[in-house]
Design a protein around this motif. Structure first.
Motif, PDB file in Angstrom:
ATOM      1  N   GLN A 155       0.818  -1.214   0.000  1.00 24.01           N
ATOM      2  CA  GLN A 155       0.000   0.000   0.000  1.00 24.01           C
ATOM      3  C   GLN A 155       0.850   1.262   0.000  1.00 24.01           C
ATOM      4  O   GLN A 155       0.387   2.310  -0.436  1.00 24.01           O
ATOM      5  CB  GLN A 155      -0.989  -0.043   1.174  1.00 24.01           C
ATOM      6  N   SER A 156       2.098   1.150   0.493  1.00 27.13           N
ATOM      7  CA  SER A 156       2.956   2.341   0.470  1.00 27.13           C
ATOM      8  C   SER A 156       3.791   2.397  -0.814  1.00 27.13           C
ATOM      9  O   SER A 156       4.619   3.283  -0.983  1.00 27.13           O
ATOM     10  CB  SER A 156       3.867   2.352   1.707  1.00 27.13           C
ATOM     11  N   GLY A 157       3.576   1.432  -1.692  1.00 31.66           N
ATOM     12  CA  GLY A 157       4.256   1.434  -2.988  1.00 31.66           C
ATOM     13  C   GLY A 157       5.668   0.882  -2.946  1.00 31.66           C
ATOM     14  O   GLY A 157       6.404   0.974  -3.928  1.00 31.66           O
ATOM     15  N   GLU A 158       6.038   0.269  -1.798  1.00 37.41           N
ATOM     16  CA  GLU A 158       7.389  -0.295  -1.692  1.00 37.41           C
ATOM     17  C   GLU A 158       7.472  -1.619  -2.452  1.00 37.41           C
ATOM     18  O   GLU A 158       6.647  -2.500  -2.288  1.00 37.41           O
ATOM     19  CB  GLU A 158       7.711  -0.521  -0.202  1.00 37.41           C
ATOM     20  N   ARG A 159       8.489  -1.742  -3.304  1.00 41.55           N
ATOM     21  CA  ARG A 159       8.667  -2.996  -4.034  1.00 41.55           C
ATOM     22  C   ARG A 159       9.389  -4.002  -3.148  1.00 41.55           C
ATOM     23  O   ARG A 159      10.366  -3.674  -2.489  1.00 41.55           O
ATOM     24  CB  ARG A 159       9.477  -2.747  -5.310  1.00 41.55           C
ATOM     25  N   TYR A 160       8.890  -5.208  -3.134  1.00 38.91           N
ATOM     26  CA  TYR A 160       9.493  -6.266  -2.321  1.00 38.91           C
ATOM     27  C   TYR A 160       9.386  -7.550  -3.130  1.00 38.91           C
ATOM     28  O   TYR A 160       8.297  -8.078  -3.317  1.00 38.91           O
ATOM     29  CB  TYR A 160       8.737  -6.381  -0.988  1.00 38.91           C
ATOM     30  N   MET A 161      10.518  -8.012  -3.679  1.00 41.33           N
ATOM     31  CA  MET A 161      10.470  -9.115  -4.641  1.00 41.33           C
ATOM     32  C   MET A 161      11.374 -10.287  -4.259  1.00 41.33           C
ATOM     33  O   MET A 161      12.282 -10.657  -5.005  1.00 41.33           O
ATOM     34  CB  MET A 161      10.813  -8.584  -6.027  1.00 41.33           C
ATOM     35  N   PRO A 162      11.099 -10.896  -3.105  1.00 37.39           N
ATOM     36  CA  PRO A 162      11.949 -12.005  -2.659  1.00 37.39           C
ATOM     37  C   PRO A 162      11.738 -13.286  -3.480  1.00 37.39           C
ATOM     38  O   PRO A 162      12.538 -14.216  -3.352  1.00 37.39           O
ATOM     39  CB  PRO A 162      11.514 -12.221  -1.211  1.00 37.39           C
ATOM     40  N   LEU A 163      10.703 -13.342  -4.317  1.00 38.82           N
ATOM     41  CA  LEU A 163      10.427 -14.579  -5.066  1.00 38.82           C
ATOM     42  C   LEU A 163      10.821 -14.447  -6.539  1.00 38.82           C
ATOM     43  O   LEU A 163      10.267 -15.149  -7.402  1.00 38.82           O
ATOM     44  CB  LEU A 163       8.956 -14.974  -4.929  1.00 38.82           C
ATOM     45  N   SER A 164      11.791 -13.568  -6.797  1.00 37.09           N
ATOM     46  CA  SER A 164      12.286 -13.391  -8.156  1.00 37.09           C
ATOM     47  C   SER A 164      12.760 -14.736  -8.719  1.00 37.09           C
ATOM     48  O   SER A 164      13.527 -15.458  -8.073  1.00 37.09           O
ATOM     49  CB  SER A 164      13.437 -12.379  -8.123  1.00 37.09           C
ATOM     50  N   GLY A 165      12.287 -15.072  -9.897  1.00 37.15           N
ATOM     51  CA  GLY A 165      12.677 -16.331 -10.542  1.00 37.15           C
ATOM     52  C   GLY A 165      11.884 -17.546 -10.078  1.00 37.15           C
ATOM     53  O   GLY A 165      12.111 -18.652 -10.546  1.00 37.15           O
ATOM     54  N   LYS A 166      10.960 -17.340  -9.140  1.00 37.85           N
ATOM     55  CA  LYS A 166      10.164 -18.482  -8.633  1.00 37.85           C
ATOM     56  C   LYS A 166       8.842 -18.605  -9.393  1.00 37.85           C
ATOM     57  O   LYS A 166       8.250 -17.604  -9.789  1.00 37.85           O
ATOM     58  CB  LYS A 166       9.842 -18.283  -7.141  1.00 37.85           C
ATOM     59  N   THR A 167       8.399 -19.838  -9.544  1.00 35.79           N
ATOM     60  CA  THR A 167       7.148 -20.106 -10.270  1.00 35.79           C
ATOM     61  C   THR A 167       6.181 -20.910  -9.409  1.00 35.79           C
ATOM     62  O   THR A 167       6.572 -21.894  -8.776  1.00 35.79           O
ATOM     63  CB  THR A 167       7.428 -20.903 -11.564  1.00 35.79           C
ATOM     64  N   LEU A 168       4.932 -20.472  -9.413  1.00 36.88           N
ATOM     65  CA  LEU A 168       3.853 -21.221  -8.757  1.00 36.88           C
ATOM     66  C   LEU A 168       2.976 -21.830  -9.843  1.00 36.88           C
ATOM     67  O   LEU A 168       2.492 -21.108 -10.719  1.00 36.88           O
ATOM     68  CB  LEU A 168       3.006 -20.273  -7.883  1.00 36.88           C
ATOM     69  N   ALA A 169       2.766 -23.150  -9.795  1.00 36.90           N
ATOM     70  CA  ALA A 169       1.806 -23.793 -10.699  1.00 36.90           C
ATOM     71  C   ALA A 169       0.468 -23.857  -9.978  1.00 36.90           C
ATOM     72  O   ALA A 169       0.404 -24.260  -8.817  1.00 36.90           O
ATOM     73  CB  ALA A 169       2.280 -25.193 -11.066  1.00 36.90           C
ATOM     74  N   MET A 170      -0.598 -23.441 -10.663  1.00 38.19           N
ATOM     75  CA  MET A 170      -1.929 -23.440 -10.044  1.00 38.19           C
ATOM     76  C   MET A 170      -2.841 -24.362 -10.848  1.00 38.19           C
ATOM     77  O   MET A 170      -3.161 -24.076 -11.999  1.00 38.19           O
ATOM     78  CB  MET A 170      -2.518 -22.033 -10.048  1.00 38.19           C
ATOM     79  N   ILE A 171      -3.254 -25.475 -10.232  1.00 42.56           N
ATOM     80  CA  ILE A 171      -4.132 -26.441 -10.903  1.00 42.56           C
ATOM     81  C   ILE A 171      -5.572 -26.189 -10.451  1.00 42.56           C
ATOM     82  O   ILE A 171      -5.860 -26.213  -9.254  1.00 42.56           O
ATOM     83  CB  ILE A 171      -3.744 -27.896 -10.545  1.00 42.56           C
ATOM     84  N   PHE A 172      -6.450 -25.949 -11.395  1.00 44.18           N
ATOM     85  CA  PHE A 172      -7.862 -25.703 -11.076  1.00 44.18           C
ATOM     86  C   PHE A 172      -8.755 -26.767 -11.695  1.00 44.18           C
ATOM     87  O   PHE A 172      -8.803 -26.909 -12.903  1.00 44.18           O
ATOM     88  CB  PHE A 172      -8.299 -24.320 -11.562  1.00 44.18           C
ATOM     89  N   GLU A 173      -9.456 -27.522 -10.831  1.00 39.95           N
ATOM     90  CA  GLU A 173     -10.471 -28.465 -11.315  1.00 39.95           C
ATOM     91  C   GLU A 173     -11.871 -27.888 -11.110  1.00 39.95           C
ATOM     92  O   GLU A 173     -12.859 -28.540 -11.426  1.00 39.95           O
ATOM     93  CB  GLU A 173     -10.333 -29.814 -10.588  1.00 39.95           C
TER      94      GLU A 173
END
Ligand code: CP
Length: 304
Positions: free
Chosen positions: A30-48
């Protein structure tokens, strides 16, 4: 590694840690601060099953944290053509850093977690919805400034949401009363599990068929749709059976005068809740939906 399949697997301290991290991440965003600790990480999301909130909040959350998310409909995956969950888990573990899955049978998520070598997140099963319950705890904490000692009343179907809320409340020491029609109560095994957990935290878990009884002195009033995904065939019968469980202006008079109303959404105005209640001054449903993003970002940072 650690998964997020049900809040029953998390300690009170772990849940409180996630809530505080969520508040921190919310403030950063909300204060516009960038915080990117998951750079290069991928989440797969499976939806049934379909999803608005879970899909968008996980995807946006990963992007905000510097990573990215893949939306995988089961129709597009080989599991739709008979590839086993075990093989799918092992293959995805080679490519991505975590898997979120929304499916029907809870056992499927457990199987996926068993065979995956990366964290698995339960994005809703027929038995549980821990991501929603975590965001709900966050919302209650923001509004009430505490969790322990409050009373949550859940009115309606004893479904995955009722289960998740009972377990969440029991963990954090919040009293929980669930009112469902006869034959639609939460599963006995989950009620007993919640009661056991509540013994440690000092909370009480009550299941009743009387919505007025459940609502007495409630700080939080919660409901959910009467016919969930996959129950469309029984929808008409359910409308009739659940009618006395509508959260309306008369029923909420039993609650505390400063009660807050929550609904995991999607909602059917005029069915499980009146327009006056869900769009009224006691309702926090959009703050609640927004908190899915912040709670899940905390979860992703902590798991990854
Ligand atoms: N509450 C919730 O899980 O919403 P979706 O079904 O839209 O993800």
């Amino acid at each position: 590694g650690k998964d997020f399949l049900t809040l029953a697997d998390y300690s009170k301290e772990e849940i409180e840690y996630l809530l505080h991290l969520a508040l921190e991440l919310k403030e950063k965003q909300q204060s516009g601060e960038r915080y990117m600790p998951l750079s290069g990480k991928t989440l797969a999301m499976i939806f049934e099953k379909p999803s608005t909130r879970t899909r968008v909040s996980f995807e946006v959350g990963m992007v905000q944290l510097g990573g990215h998310a893949l939306h995988l409909s089961s129709r597009d995956l080989q599991i739709g053509r008979g590839e086993t969950i075990a093989d799918t888990a092992r293959v995805l573990s080679e490519y991505v850093d975590a898997i979120m899955i929304r499916t029907f049978e809870h056992e499927k998520v457990e199987e996926l977690a068993h065979y995956a070598t990366i964290p698995v997140i339960n994005g809703l099963t027929d038995d549980d919805h821990p991501c929603q319950a975590l965001a709900d705890l966050l919302t209650i904490y923001e509004v009430k400034g505490k969790l322990q000692g409050l009373k949550l009343a859940y009115i309606g179907d004893g479904n995955n949401m009722a289960h998740a809320l009972m377990l969440a409340a029991a963990k954090v020491g919040m009293d929980c009363a669930v009112a469902s029609p006869k034959g639609y109560e939460p599963k006995e095994a989950v009620v007993n599990e919640a009661k056991n957990i509540a013994n440690e935290s000092g909370a009480t878990i009550v299941v009743t068929n009387d919505p007025y009884e459940a609502l007495v002195d409630a700080d939080v009033v919660y409901t959910d749709v009467w016919a969930s995904m996959g129950q469309e065939a029984e929808a008409i019968e359910r409308m009739h059976i659940f009618a006395p469980f509508q959260v309306n202006e008369t029923l909420v008079q039993q609650a505390k005068s400063d009660f807050m109303f929550l609904h995991c959404l999607p909602a059917h105005r005029g069915e499980e809740v009146t327009e006056g209640v869900i769009d009224g001054v006691h309702s926090y449903i959009f703050q609640q939906a927004g908190n899915r993003l912040h709670a899940q970002k905390a979860l992703l940072v902590s798991l990854l």
